[in-house]
Design an enzyme around this catalytic site. Structure first.
Site, PDB file in Angstrom:
ATOM      1  N   LEU A 144       0.837  -1.205   0.000  1.00  8.90           N
ATOM      2  CA  LEU A 144       0.000   0.000   0.000  1.00  8.90           C
ATOM      3  C   LEU A 144       0.870   1.253   0.000  1.00  8.90           C
ATOM      4  CD1 LEU A 144      -2.796  -0.981   2.569  1.00  8.90           C
ATOM      5  CD2 LEU A 144      -2.493  -1.672   0.171  1.00  8.90           C
ATOM      6  N   GLY A 161      -0.906   6.614   0.429  1.00 11.45           N
ATOM      7  CA  GLY A 161      -0.947   7.702   1.418  1.00 11.45           C
ATOM      8  C   GLY A 161      -0.352   8.974   0.842  1.00 11.45           C
ATOM      9  N   ARG A 174       2.975  14.822   6.016  1.00  8.75           N
ATOM     10  CA  ARG A 174       3.841  15.168   7.159  1.00  8.75           C
ATOM     11  C   ARG A 174       5.333  15.192   6.804  1.00  8.75           C
ATOM     12  NH1 ARG A 174       1.197  11.298  11.444  1.00  8.75           N
ATOM     13  NH2 ARG A 174       0.269  10.556   9.521  1.00  8.75           N
ATOM     14  N   GLN A 192      -5.507   3.722  -6.591  1.00  4.54           N
ATOM     15  CA  GLN A 192      -6.626   3.986  -5.688  1.00  4.54           C
ATOM     16  C   GLN A 192      -6.984   5.462  -5.881  1.00  4.54           C
ATOM     17  OE1 GLN A 192      -5.776   4.112  -1.467  1.00  4.54           O
ATOM     18  NE2 GLN A 192      -7.817   3.358  -0.923  1.00  4.54           N
ATOM     19  N   ASP A 213       5.628   2.387   3.252  1.00  5.42           N
ATOM     20  CA  ASP A 213       6.423   3.294   4.086  1.00  5.42           C
ATOM     21  C   ASP A 213       7.045   2.589   5.294  1.00  5.42           C
ATOM     22  OD1 ASP A 213       4.321   2.931   5.830  1.00  5.42           O
ATOM     23  OD2 ASP A 213       3.668   5.019   5.855  1.00  5.42           O
ATOM     24  N   LYS A 218      37.003  10.389 -10.732  1.00  5.00           N
ATOM     25  CA  LYS A 218      35.656  10.283 -11.310  1.00  5.00           C
ATOM     26  C   LYS A 218      35.723   9.527 -12.629  1.00  5.00           C
ATOM     27  CE  LYS A 218      33.763  12.279 -14.378  1.00  5.00           C
ATOM     28  NZ  LYS A 218      33.310  13.124 -15.478  1.00  5.00           N
ATOM     29  N   ASN A 236      52.941   6.560 -11.701  1.00  2.49           N
ATOM     30  CA  ASN A 236      52.960   7.472 -10.554  1.00  2.49           C
ATOM     31  C   ASN A 236      52.362   8.817 -10.966  1.00  2.49           C
ATOM     32  OD1 ASN A 236      54.180   7.987  -7.725  1.00  2.49           O
ATOM     33  ND2 ASN A 236      54.690   9.791  -8.951  1.00  2.49           N
ATOM     34  N   SER A 273      57.700  18.301 -13.835  1.00  2.64           N
ATOM     35  CA  SER A 273      56.759  18.912 -12.891  1.00  2.64           C
ATOM     36  C   SER A 273      56.368  20.303 -13.382  1.00  2.64           C
ATOM     37  CB  SER A 273      57.376  18.991 -11.502  1.00  2.64           C
ATOM     38  OG  SER A 273      58.565  19.715 -11.565  1.00  2.64           O
TER      39      SER A 273
HETATM   40  C1  UD1 Z   1      -2.929   1.732  10.128  1.00  2.00           C
HETATM   41  C2  UD1 Z   1      -3.739   0.623  10.786  1.00  2.00           C
HETATM   42  C3  UD1 Z   1      -3.372   0.564  12.278  1.00  2.00           C
HETATM   43  C4  UD1 Z   1      -1.860   0.379  12.437  1.00  2.00           C
HETATM   44  C5  UD1 Z   1      -1.104   1.462  11.689  1.00  2.00           C
HETATM   45  C6  UD1 Z   1       0.374   1.154  11.685  1.00  2.00           C
HETATM   46  C7  UD1 Z   1      -5.865   0.434   9.594  1.00  2.00           C
HETATM   47  C8  UD1 Z   1      -7.289   0.796   9.605  1.00  2.00           C
HETATM   48  N1  UD1 Z   1      -5.143   0.890  10.621  1.00  2.00           N
HETATM   49  O1  UD1 Z   1      -3.377   2.954  10.704  1.00  2.00           O
HETATM   50  O2  UD1 Z   1      -4.035  -0.499  12.889  1.00  2.00           O
HETATM   51  O3  UD1 Z   1      -1.514   0.386  13.796  1.00  2.00           O
HETATM   52  O4  UD1 Z   1      -1.540   1.519  10.311  1.00  2.00           O
HETATM   53  O5  UD1 Z   1       1.054   2.210  11.087  1.00  2.00           O
HETATM   54  O6  UD1 Z   1      -5.428  -0.266   8.701  1.00  2.00           O
HETATM   55  N2  UD1 Z   1      -3.136   3.603   2.647  1.00  2.00           N
HETATM   56  C9  UD1 Z   1      -3.558   3.535   1.351  1.00  2.00           C
HETATM   57  N3  UD1 Z   1      -4.822   3.913   1.043  1.00  2.00           N
HETATM   58  C10 UD1 Z   1      -5.697   4.325   1.985  1.00  2.00           C
HETATM   59  C11 UD1 Z   1      -5.277   4.400   3.320  1.00  2.00           C
HETATM   60  C12 UD1 Z   1      -3.992   4.024   3.625  1.00  2.00           C
HETATM   61  O7  UD1 Z   1      -2.787   3.147   0.467  1.00  2.00           O
HETATM   62  O8  UD1 Z   1      -6.837   4.648   1.604  1.00  2.00           O
HETATM   63  C13 UD1 Z   1      -1.765   3.188   2.996  1.00  2.00           C
HETATM   64  C14 UD1 Z   1      -0.875   4.342   3.404  1.00  2.00           C
HETATM   65  O9  UD1 Z   1      -0.103   4.777   2.309  1.00  2.00           O
HETATM   66  C15 UD1 Z   1       0.023   3.716   4.450  1.00  2.00           C
HETATM   67  C16 UD1 Z   1      -0.819   2.599   5.044  1.00  2.00           C
HETATM   68  O10 UD1 Z   1      -1.839   2.342   4.117  1.00  2.00           O
HETATM   69  O11 UD1 Z   1       1.171   3.120   3.859  1.00  2.00           O
HETATM   70  C17 UD1 Z   1      -1.390   2.957   6.407  1.00  2.00           C
HETATM   71  O12 UD1 Z   1      -2.218   4.077   6.262  1.00  2.00           O
HETATM   72  P1  UD1 Z   1      -2.442   5.093   7.432  1.00  2.00           P
HETATM   73  O13 UD1 Z   1      -3.535   5.988   7.060  1.00  2.00           O
HETATM   74  O14 UD1 Z   1      -1.130   5.666   7.810  1.00  2.00           O
HETATM   75  O15 UD1 Z   1      -2.958   4.120   8.589  1.00  2.00           O
HETATM   76  P2  UD1 Z   1      -3.025   4.424  10.108  1.00  2.00           P
HETATM   77  O16 UD1 Z   1      -4.170   5.293  10.392  1.00  2.00           O
HETATM   78  O17 UD1 Z   1      -1.720   4.805  10.616  1.00  2.00           O
END
Ligand code: UD1
Length: 449
Positions: free
Chosen positions: A9, A12, A16, A75, A105, A334, A360, A406
């Protein structure tokens, strides 16, 4: 072992990080965060789908550059982790084996952890959740366990005060038997505090169906999620600790391990000694018995057996050093090939050069490889002696066994065994110095008036 599909996944937004670069492309150990995850699952021969968000063409390009076989799913709306997994439907609907869900991540998840998930699935678990105990569990989903099984995962925002006291959290990495994933994924709703489709709800649905949900507990350091710069630095620190241990275990002496920085692909032979404050960028291979003294910066370079480098050397751009080469202080190399036993002891720039064996290179030698537009080559044969403070104006060819005086500016080819005098001849004028001094004193006196 059952066939594996990994859904990574990456949709995100990573706001931040406060960066123009998508967060999963920030490097750890010189490799984008997402590529670490790809590498780890590749080690299991897994098929891969990476779920990316809209406008993430740079992530798509990086993924396919690293792993041509990886599929990309988009997505379009970020509706939660279960919704993200659903975007890989085409892959999991037909997958006969296990499905791993990982986060792009979370780069440092180890092969041991993935191996433990697979082993439990092979052993009959329907789902395996990777738990960990972060220093501060605020924000994470909590694992509600019974013995060695998980009953549910409760997201922080939806948890009661009592559930928030639980230290064991969801890392986000979850393994499914294919049929277990297919059995629950479309039944997940979004009636929760965030109004998102939570993948974590899969646990309660599966246990409700009488399925077995196991968990394993992994080290918090390997599960660090890179979602801000501080976490990025933590991931880098952990990566470096892993890599330093691996390098030392392979027979390398690090005089001060904490000040030596490696890349993901640094390869170092046996009985190599590395002094403090050395940085390896990507693409470095070092043979046995090499010594690298303090404050060197080396990337995209091959260093031959028995060579000695530094202190304060910089090597880069596809440099290839043969065996027993010596590069001393303030020498930059390089995109050059340097033959066996050749020495450049001090203060040189050797760029776009091909240098033979046992040559040398005197202190202060510069290959003038750039005319402001073009880069040209300097070719130097075997057993050449380049006198100190030489400017070798490329393109130029210096034959085997030649000498250059030189202070020379060498603008023409030098035949083998010739002496090239590329500077004005010295002329001594007897008794002339006092005249110069008198002239200077007279000038000072004139100013004083
Ligand atoms: C999620 C978990 C939580 C866990 C935490 C660990 C769920 C509901 N919660 O929460 O239990 O402790 O991770 O870090 O799963 N992402 C997508 N599409 C989306 C939403 C998220 O690709 O629609 C991906 C993000 O890029 C990320 C990961 O999923 O890599 C987690 O998403 P994030 O929103 O950070 O989840 P948390 O709320 O932290």
């Amino acid at each position: 072992m059952a066939e594996l599909l990994s859904i990574i996944l990456a949709a995100g937004e990573g706001t931040r990080m406060k960066s123009a670069l998508p967060k999963v492309l920030h490097p750890v150990g010189g490799l984008p965060v997402v590529s670490h995850v790809l590498r780890t699952v590749q080690g299991f021969g897994s098929k891969v789908v990476v779920v990316v968000g809209p406008g993430h063409e740079a992530v798509e390009a990086a993924v396919t550059r690293f792993e041509a076989m990886a599929h990309i799913s988009r997505q379009e709306q970020r509706l939660g982790t279960a919704h993200a997994v659903q975007q890989a439907r085409a892959a999991y609907e037909t997958a006969p084996g296990h499905v791993l869900v990982l986060y792009a991540d979370t780069p440092l998840v180890t092969a041991e952890t993935i191996g433990s998930i697979v082993a439990k699935l092979d052993d009959g678990a329907d789902m395996v959740v990777v738990g960990f105990r972060p220093g501060d569990p605020t924000g994470y989903g909590r694992l509600l366990t019974e013995g060695d099984r998980v009953r549910a995962i409760r997201e922080h925002k939806d948890a009661t005060e009592a559930e928030r006291q639980i230290g064991l959290c969801n890392s986000g990495i979850i393994g499914f038997r294919g049929d277990a994933l297919r059995g629950v994924i479309d039944r997940i709703g979004n009636e929760n505090a965030k109004g998102e489709y939570y993948l974590t709800d899969a646990v309660e649905l599966a246990t409700g169906d009488g399925r077995r949900v196991d968990f394993i507990e992994a080290d918090a350091a390997e599960l660090v999620g890179v979602d801000n710069r501080e976490k990025l630095s933590e991931a880098e620190a952990t990566f470096q600790q892993f890599k330093r241990k691996e390098i030392m275990a392979a027979g390398v002496t690090l005089r001060d391990p904490n000040s030596v920085w490696f890349s993901w692909d640094t390869e170092i032979g046996r009985d190599v000694t590395i002094f403090p404050n050395v940085v390896f960028g990507p693409g470095v291979k070092i043979a046995d018995n090499v010594e690298i003294r303090a404050f060197c910066d080396i990337e995209d370079a091959v260093i031959g057996k028995g060579s000695s480098i530094g202190p304060f050397a910089r090597i880069r751009g596809g440099a290839e050093l043969g065996p027993d080469v010596h590069l001393g202080n303030f020498v930059e190399v390089k995109k050059s090939k340097i033959g066996a036993g050749t020495k450049a002891g001090h203060l040189s720039y050797l760029g776009d050069a091909e240098i033979g064996t046992k040559t040398n290179i005197g202190a202060g030698t510069i290959t003038c490889n750039y005319d402001g537009v073009n880069k040209d080559k300097t070719i130097i044969g075997d057993n050449v002696f380049i006198g100190s403070n030489a400017s070798l104006v490329a393109p130029v060819n210096i034959g085997a066994g030649a000498y250059t005086a030189s202070g020379s500016v060498i603008t023409q080819d030098v035949p083998a065994d010739a002496l090239a005098l590329g500077r004005a001849r010295q002329e001594n004028k007897p008794g002339y110095a006092p005249k110069l001094r008198d002239r200077a004193l007279a000038k000072k006196a004139a100013k004083g008036k």
